[in-house]
Structure formats: structure tokens, C-alpha cells
Design a protein around this motif. Structure first.
Motif, short mmCIF file in Angstrom:
data_model
loop_
_atom_site.label_atom_id
_atom_site.label_comp_id
_atom_site.label_asym_id
_atom_site.label_seq_id
_atom_site.Cartn_x
_atom_site.Cartn_y
_atom_site.Cartn_z
N VAL A 1 0.84 -1.19 0.00
CA VAL A 1 0.00 0.00 0.00
C VAL A 1 0.87 1.25 0.00
CG1 VAL A 1 -1.86 1.25 1.16
CG2 VAL A 1 -1.79 -1.25 1.24
N TYR A 2 0.55 2.18 -0.90
CA TYR A 2 1.28 3.45 -1.01
C TYR A 2 0.28 4.60 -0.96
CZ TYR A 2 4.72 0.21 -2.98
OH TYR A 2 5.56 -0.85 -3.18
N GLY A 3 0.80 5.79 -0.74
CA GLY A 3 -0.05 6.97 -0.72
C GLY A 3 -0.10 7.64 0.63
N LYS A 4 -0.75 8.79 0.66
CA LYS A 4 -0.83 9.59 1.89
C LYS A 4 -1.51 8.83 3.02
CE LYS A 4 -1.04 13.94 -0.67
NZ LYS A 4 -1.88 15.14 -0.97
N ALA A 5 -2.49 8.00 2.67
CA ALA A 5 -3.24 7.29 3.70
C ALA A 5 -2.36 6.30 4.46
CB ALA A 5 -4.43 6.56 3.07
N ASN A 6 -1.27 5.88 3.84
CA ASN A 6 -0.37 4.91 4.48
C ASN A 6 0.98 5.52 4.81
OD1 ASN A 6 -0.16 2.18 5.38
ND2 ASN A 6 1.24 1.75 3.68
N ASN A 7 1.06 6.85 4.74
CA ASN A 7 2.31 7.57 4.99
C ASN A 7 3.44 7.11 4.07
OD1 ASN A 7 1.30 9.20 7.11
ND2 ASN A 7 1.49 7.47 8.53
N LYS A 8 3.07 6.71 2.85
CA LYS A 8 4.06 6.35 1.83
C LYS A 8 3.71 7.07 0.53
CE LYS A 8 5.29 1.72 3.50
NZ LYS A 8 5.34 0.26 3.15
N PRO A 9 3.73 8.38 0.54
CA PRO A 9 3.36 9.12 -0.69
C PRO A 9 4.35 8.84 -1.81
CG PRO A 9 4.34 10.60 0.93
CD PRO A 9 4.16 9.28 1.63
#
Length: 347
Positions: free
Chosen positions: A206-214
Motif C-alpha cells: 500500500v502506497y499513498g498519503k493514507a499509508n504515509n508512503k506518498p
């Protein structure tokens, strides 16, 4: 009587208005006008009206407003006879006025105070009904709608497959099974529930702002392309609501989309039936997980057969989207107002 010229700097402007132009600007203007008045498939089908169609964008749909002066529709997308502007002082000269829904909040005070006779207003939205507020206040306001829905007056999808005779199958190297890019994660959404239950049976990167991996803009496709499968889960489920999650994050990246959205039959109106996996194809998420984990190489390659015939076209520039108004203009209904915009959009 022909309407006034849409060119705000016209040297022969309205009576009593003095206009100063340099010789170079004057020559350039005449050349542009000549291009506008030349016959073209993108021009209106009204031979009596030889001036270019003037489309006023009341507020630009995105935060960044590009340069829309000049013949941008022709220069960028080959649509002639089409003039875009964001200059509100041209309201009374405009044939069409475009109103992006996201910019219409909180209400009617964002509209022009008066509406010139014969002018057509377009309501624009790429969001789903679940993410479109205050629709009830716009009854009897707009002549046309411009959305991702196929039954819109002006259809603007997030992407499409275009025929490509020279296309070849290209499957990027894979290093993991499943990935998902998510910025706005809400536990009440169906996609959050499906992800939570699916992750019990397989690992999802999982990537992205929701997972703190933008992911940076140029990092997204190289990242998702390394996965065999991509969770193209829509934030809400509505007819034709198929977004960049399918077109860009998955198909363009070269990974197989596992979709959550409208029914399979709706997806098949846009892409081949053998190019994607639908969550609803399985009796349980455990069954889906087993299918993904045990798929052999030959079966996996079959999902990319579409690449031999098509390539992915993304629609990312609002200038291109708005220029389609001019292409559609000759065939659009006249004298019509949407009596209940909310009922139409939720149908």
C-alpha cells in the motif's frame, strides 16, 4: 445581426472604444482570425455563423490555470473554430459558459448576475454523485451536462483505449503480487472494507498519503508496474464511474487491474472482458486471493492481449476536455434546461 467579435483586442471593436495595437500584433491577430474562419470538421455546422465559437470558462476546474489565450484548441488538439477564454468581461459575447461544480460552492452567488439570450450553460463534474454536494440548488439552470457518464451531453471519460496497429505486448518485470495507491482512506467506504478483508489472505503493498508512503508524480507508474495486480478500487460505486485508478495506475502501468466499481458489464463497455478481474467475479475474497496467488504465467499473459490492438489514452488536460465542447456543439440539443440535476446525476 451577427454578434460582436469575441476578440477583446479587436482593432475595430465597439463604437467609441479606441484600441491601440502594434503592427506585429495586428498581423498576428489577422492570421489567427483567418485560421478561425477556415472550414473545419471541428467548426459549427451553421454556415451563417462564421465566427469562432467562444467558450467562457467561468472558473477554471483545477487550481492551476494554464494559458488559454490564443487558438489553443487548434494548436494543441486540432479543433478549429473554437476560442477558449477565462475573461469574464466577455460574458455577453460568449456562446457557451462552463461551470465546474467544484467551483460553484456555496451556491447561486457564484453564477453571473444575468444570462444573455441564446447563451448555453454547461455543468461540469468528474466526481461521482457521492462526492458532489448541493446538487438540488441547480434546477432549471444548465442546458448541458459534461461528465464521465456516457449519457452526458458532452462525455469526458478519464481515459480510453484507442486502436494502435503498431502496438505490441509489453509486460514490465514483476517483483511483488499486489499494490494499491490510496490517498483518501475512509473506513466507511466499501473499498476500505474489501481491502481489509482481502489483506487477510494475501499481502498488499500500500502506497499513498493514507499509508504515509506518498509517491512522487514520476514514481507512481514505475512503482505500480512492478506488481502483477493492482487494486483499482473506486471511492464510490456509480454507473460509468471508472477513473484514473484503472486507466493510469493499472492499464498504462502494465499491471492487471482488480476492479471494484460498477458491474462487470459496465467495465466491458470501456475495456475488453479479458483485460481485468472484477471483485464480483468471486464468491468470496478468499477465493479471489487464491486466484491471484496461484495464477500461472501463461494465464497471466492473457490479460495483456489488448496491448496488441490498443494503447491507453489519458485525459488529464482540462483544455482538451473543454475543447470537446466545440466538437460536440453542432449536435447538442437547444432550448433545454435540466429540471432536476440531482435526480439525473443519481439515476
Amino acid at each position: 445581426m451577427p454578434r460582436a467579435s469575441p476578440l477583446p483586442w479587436s482593432p475595430w471593436g465597439r463604437p467609441g472604444v479606441k484600441t491601440l495595437v502594434t503592427a506585429g500584433v495586428f498581423v498576428t491577430m489577422l492570421w489567427n482570425l483567418r485560421c478561425f474562419l477556415s472550414p473545419s470538421n471541428g467548426s459549427r455546422e451553421d454556415s451563417k455563423h462564421t465566427e469562432p465559437l467562444l467558450v467562457l470558462v467561468w472558473e477554471w476546474p483545477s487550481k492551476q490555470v494554464p494559458n488559454v489565450s490564443g487558438d489553443v484548441c487548434h494548436e494543441l488538439y486540432g479543433v478549429t473554430g473554437c476560442w477558449l477564454t477565462t475573461e469574464r468581461q466577455l460574458l455577453h459575447q460568449a456562446d457557451v459558459v462552463v461551470f465546474p461544480h467544484a467551483r460553484l460552492q456555496p451556491g447561486q452567488d457564484r453564477l453571473p448576475k444575468e444570462r444573455p439570450p441564446g447563451q448555453n450553460w454547461v455543468w461540469v463534474s468528474l466526481e461521482s454523485p457521492s462526492n458532489s454536494r448541493a446538487l438540488a440548488g441547480w434546477n432549471q439552470t444548465f442546458n448541458w451536462v459534461m461528465t464521465y457518464r456516457q449519457d452526458s451531453d458532452i462525455f469526458i471519460p478519464y481515459g480510453k483505449l484507442v486502436p494502435n496497429r503498431s502496438a505490441t505486448m509489453n509486460i514490465p518485470a514483476k517483483t511483488n503480487l499486489v499494490s494499491w495507491v490510496i490517498s483518501n482512506y475512509h473506513r466507511t467506504q466499501k473499498r476500505a472494507e474489501v481491502y481489509k478483508n482481502l489483506s487477510r489472505y494475501l499481502h498488499v503493498n500500500v502506497y499513498g498519503k493514507a499509508n504515509n508512503k506518498p509517491l512522487c508524480k514520476d514514481c507512481l507508474l514505475p512503482t505500480t508496474s512492478k506488481s502483477r495486480f493492482y487494486l483499482a478500487f473506486e471511492n464510490s460505486i456509480h454507473r460509468d464511474y471508472i477513473t484514473e485508478k484503472l486507466w493510469r495506475n493499472s492499464l498504462l502501468a502494465g499491471t492487471v487491474p482488480v476492479v471494484l466499481g460498477p458491474p462487470r458489464a459496465n467495465y466491458e463497455q470501456f475495456i475488453p472482458a479479458d483485460s481485468f478481474i472484477h471483485v464480483d467475479d468471486f464468491n468470496s475474497l478468499e477465493e479471489l486471493a487464491i486466484f491471484l496467488k496461484t495464477m500461472n504465467s501463461s494465464r497471466y499473459q492473457q490479460f495483456f492481449a489488448w496491448q496488441r490492438r490498443f494503447s491507453v489514452k489519458l485525459y488529464t488536460d482540462w483544455r482538451e476536455r473543454i475543447c470537446t465542447i466545440c466538437t460536440a456543439y453542432p449536435h447538442l440539443p437547444r432550448g433545454h434546461l435540466y429540471p432536476d440535476l440531482q435526480s439525473w446525476f443519481n439515476s
